[in-house]
Scaffold this motif. Structure first.
Motif, short mmCIF file in Angstrom:
data_model
loop_
_atom_site.label_atom_id
_atom_site.label_comp_id
_atom_site.label_asym_id
_atom_site.label_seq_id
_atom_site.Cartn_x
_atom_site.Cartn_y
_atom_site.Cartn_z
N ARG A 1 -63.38 -17.68 10.93
CA ARG A 1 -62.18 -17.83 11.76
C ARG A 1 -62.10 -19.23 12.34
NH1 ARG A 1 -61.50 -18.37 16.63
NH2 ARG A 1 -63.51 -17.57 17.27
N ILE A 2 -63.23 -19.75 12.83
CA ILE A 2 -63.27 -21.10 13.40
C ILE A 2 -62.87 -22.13 12.35
CG2 ILE A 2 -64.85 -22.89 14.23
CD1 ILE A 2 -66.30 -20.60 15.78
N ILE A 3 -63.38 -21.97 11.14
CA ILE A 3 -63.07 -22.91 10.05
C ILE A 3 -61.60 -22.78 9.65
CG2 ILE A 3 -63.51 -23.47 7.63
CD1 ILE A 3 -66.49 -22.71 8.18
N THR A 4 -61.13 -21.56 9.46
CA THR A 4 -59.76 -21.32 9.00
C THR A 4 -58.72 -21.78 10.03
OG1 THR A 4 -60.50 -19.43 7.70
CG2 THR A 4 -58.15 -19.55 8.20
N THR A 5 -58.98 -21.50 11.30
CA THR A 5 -58.01 -21.85 12.34
C THR A 5 -58.24 -23.26 12.89
OG1 THR A 5 -59.35 -20.88 14.11
CG2 THR A 5 -57.71 -19.44 13.03
N ARG A 6 -59.30 -23.91 12.40
CA ARG A 6 -59.63 -25.27 12.84
C ARG A 6 -59.87 -25.31 14.35
NH1 ARG A 6 -57.64 -29.64 9.59
NH2 ARG A 6 -56.85 -30.57 11.50
N ASP A 7 -60.54 -24.29 14.86
CA ASP A 7 -60.81 -24.15 16.29
C ASP A 7 -62.04 -24.98 16.67
OD1 ASP A 7 -60.62 -23.34 18.90
OD2 ASP A 7 -61.27 -21.28 18.54
N LEU A 8 -61.93 -26.27 16.43
CA LEU A 8 -62.99 -27.24 16.67
C LEU A 8 -62.37 -28.44 17.36
CD1 LEU A 8 -64.35 -27.07 13.05
CD2 LEU A 8 -65.60 -26.24 15.04
N TYR A 9 -63.18 -29.17 18.10
CA TYR A 9 -62.66 -30.41 18.68
C TYR A 9 -63.75 -31.47 18.65
CZ TYR A 9 -65.01 -29.04 23.02
OH TYR A 9 -65.94 -28.67 23.95
N PRO A 10 -63.33 -32.71 18.44
CA PRO A 10 -64.31 -33.81 18.37
C PRO A 10 -64.54 -34.45 19.74
CG PRO A 10 -62.18 -34.61 17.68
CD PRO A 10 -62.01 -33.15 18.00
N ILE A 11 -65.71 -34.99 19.86
CA ILE A 11 -66.08 -35.85 20.98
C ILE A 11 -66.46 -37.18 20.35
CG2 ILE A 11 -67.75 -36.24 22.82
CD1 ILE A 11 -68.03 -33.20 23.02
N PRO B 1 -70.28 -27.21 3.41
CA PRO B 1 -69.21 -28.08 2.89
C PRO B 1 -67.84 -27.77 3.51
CG PRO B 1 -70.64 -27.39 1.10
CD PRO B 1 -71.03 -26.57 2.31
N ALA B 2 -67.51 -26.49 3.65
CA ALA B 2 -66.21 -26.11 4.24
C ALA B 2 -66.13 -26.56 5.70
CB ALA B 2 -66.01 -24.61 4.13
N LEU B 3 -67.19 -26.34 6.45
CA LEU B 3 -67.21 -26.75 7.86
C LEU B 3 -67.12 -28.26 7.98
CD1 LEU B 3 -67.48 -26.17 10.88
CD2 LEU B 3 -69.98 -26.16 10.55
N GLU B 4 -67.89 -28.98 7.19
CA GLU B 4 -67.88 -30.44 7.27
C GLU B 4 -66.51 -31.01 6.90
OE1 GLU B 4 -71.03 -32.40 5.22
OE2 GLU B 4 -72.51 -31.78 6.72
N TYR B 5 -65.85 -30.42 5.92
CA TYR B 5 -64.53 -30.90 5.52
C TYR B 5 -63.56 -30.80 6.71
CZ TYR B 5 -60.02 -31.39 3.33
OH TYR B 5 -58.76 -31.81 3.02
N VAL B 6 -63.55 -29.64 7.36
CA VAL B 6 -62.65 -29.43 8.50
C VAL B 6 -63.04 -30.37 9.64
CG1 VAL B 6 -61.91 -27.76 10.25
CG2 VAL B 6 -62.10 -27.06 7.87
N CYS B 7 -64.34 -30.53 9.88
CA CYS B 7 -64.80 -31.44 10.95
C CYS B 7 -64.32 -32.87 10.69
CB CYS B 7 -66.32 -31.42 11.05
SG CYS B 7 -66.99 -29.88 11.70
N ARG B 8 -64.46 -33.34 9.45
CA ARG B 8 -64.02 -34.70 9.12
C ARG B 8 -62.51 -34.83 9.29
NH1 ARG B 8 -67.55 -33.83 4.79
NH2 ARG B 8 -65.80 -33.64 3.35
N ASP B 9 -61.78 -33.84 8.82
CA ASP B 9 -60.32 -33.88 8.90
C ASP B 9 -59.86 -33.93 10.36
OD1 ASP B 9 -57.80 -33.84 7.49
OD2 ASP B 9 -57.55 -31.79 8.24
N ILE B 10 -60.40 -33.06 11.18
CA ILE B 10 -60.04 -33.01 12.60
C ILE B 10 -60.44 -34.31 13.30
CG2 ILE B 10 -60.62 -31.90 14.80
CD1 ILE B 10 -60.70 -29.24 13.22
N SER B 11 -61.62 -34.82 13.01
CA SER B 11 -62.09 -36.05 13.65
C SER B 11 -61.20 -37.23 13.30
CB SER B 11 -63.53 -36.34 13.24
OG SER B 11 -64.39 -35.33 13.72
N CYS B 12 -60.82 -37.35 12.04
CA CYS B 12 -59.92 -38.44 11.62
C CYS B 12 -58.56 -38.30 12.29
CB CYS B 12 -59.77 -38.46 10.10
SG CYS B 12 -61.25 -38.98 9.22
#
Length: 98
Positions: free
Chosen positions: A11-21, A65-76
């Motif tokens: 769910r976190i990966i799909t909904t992109r419920d992540l935030y960068p610092i 890989p799926a988590l890292e892709y979303v993390c990179r996308d959100i961070s950028c």
């Protein structure tokens, strides 16, 4: 484990419920910020808030890989939106290149 199930992680990966610092990276020869290292956090109300737990669960369920892709996308996206000066440094595991 509350908050640490496969379903929670998906769910976190799909909904992109992540935030960068963004942690500053300094150029020591002159007193300026050279760029920023992007660090990621999960939902604050979850056991997956900590990047250590987040990536530990992703490894357990083969979702690095799926988590890292979303993390990179959100961070950028956040880096560009906030118009931070300098370079953006992203952490990428070798497994994500496969």
């Amino acid at each position: 484990m509350p908050g640490g199930s496969l379903e929670s992680l998906e769910r976190i990966i799909t909904t992109r419920d992540l935030y960068p610092i963004f942690q500053p990276v300094f150029e020591f020869s002159v007193p300026v910020i050279f760029g920023y290292e992007a660090l990621i956090r999960g939902p604050s109300d979850s056991e997956l808030h900590s990047s250590i737990m987040l990536f530990k669960m992703a490894k357990k369920f083969n979702l690095i890989p799926a988590l890292e892709y979303v993390c990179r996308d959100i961070s950028c996206e956040y880096f560009a939106r906030n118009r931070l000066p300098g370079k953006l440094f992203l952490n990428i595991s070798p497994m994500s290149f496969c």
